[in-house]
Design a protein around this motif. Sequence first.
Motif, short mmCIF file in Angstrom:
data_model
loop_
_atom_site.label_atom_id
_atom_site.label_comp_id
_atom_site.label_asym_id
_atom_site.label_seq_id
_atom_site.Cartn_x
_atom_site.Cartn_y
_atom_site.Cartn_z
N PHE A 1 7.76 4.44 -8.75
CA PHE A 1 8.12 3.34 -7.86
C PHE A 1 8.12 2.01 -8.62
N ASP B 1 0.89 -1.16 0.00
CA ASP B 1 0.00 0.00 0.00
C ASP B 1 0.93 1.21 0.00
N TYR B 2 1.23 1.73 -1.19
CA TYR B 2 2.22 2.79 -1.36
C TYR B 2 1.63 4.14 -0.96
N GLN C 1 3.63 9.01 -8.59
CA GLN C 1 4.72 8.52 -7.75
C GLN C 1 4.76 6.99 -7.75
N ILE C 2 3.58 6.38 -7.78
CA ILE C 2 3.52 4.92 -7.81
C ILE C 2 4.13 4.39 -9.10
N LYS C 3 3.87 5.06 -10.21
CA LYS C 3 4.45 4.63 -11.50
C LYS C 3 5.97 4.71 -11.46
N THR D 1 8.52 5.44 3.15
CA THR D 1 8.64 5.34 1.69
C THR D 1 10.08 5.56 1.24
N CYS E 1 4.73 3.06 3.49
CA CYS E 1 4.20 1.96 2.69
C CYS E 1 3.83 0.82 3.63
N GLU F 1 -3.67 0.22 -6.37
CA GLU F 1 -3.97 1.20 -7.41
C GLU F 1 -5.08 2.12 -6.89
N GLU G 1 -0.69 8.54 -7.93
CA GLU G 1 -0.45 7.55 -8.99
C GLU G 1 0.86 7.79 -9.74
N ARG H 1 -1.23 -4.89 -10.29
CA ARG H 1 -1.94 -3.80 -9.62
C ARG H 1 -3.27 -4.32 -9.09
N ILE I 1 0.76 -4.09 -6.12
CA ILE I 1 0.82 -2.70 -5.68
C ILE I 1 -0.58 -2.10 -5.81
#
Length: 137
Positions: free
Chosen positions: A75, A8-9, A71-73, A34, A14, A57, A69, A90, A55
């Motif tokens: 990561f 859960d980013y 930042q997640i990409k 994080t 996390c 979404e 989102e 995802r 991860i």
Amino acid sequence: MARIMAIDYGKKRCGIAVTDTLQISANGLDTVLTENIFKFLKEYLTNEDVETLVIGEPKRMNDEPSAVEEQIKVFIRGVEKRFPKINVEREDERFTSKMAMQSMVQGGVKKKKRREKELVDKVSATLILQSYLGHTL
């Protein structure tokens, strides 16, 4: 069998959950800042066999991506570069924080403990992983 891990980013922390080696149950593992997530992953993946990283979404109610989102990409690209043998999936994480809070209330977790964001993040990661496992069975 290898484990499946869920993250859960978040911008600050996390939440992390993993399955057992038979991939039957999801268990909260830890909450990591994080900024330390890649260090944590390197250490964990050195000692444990993980085949898939799920991860969360985050989406808005209108199905548009949330603000985190991008930042997640970034990561995910870092994960794929550092750990190319691990499959990245995802999973929709809408309402997981709310569901995490509800499950803690129902589980009898004291109010003071429920205020700990780290616990909410870890439970949210567990819910993401449970949801993913429900799709793959």
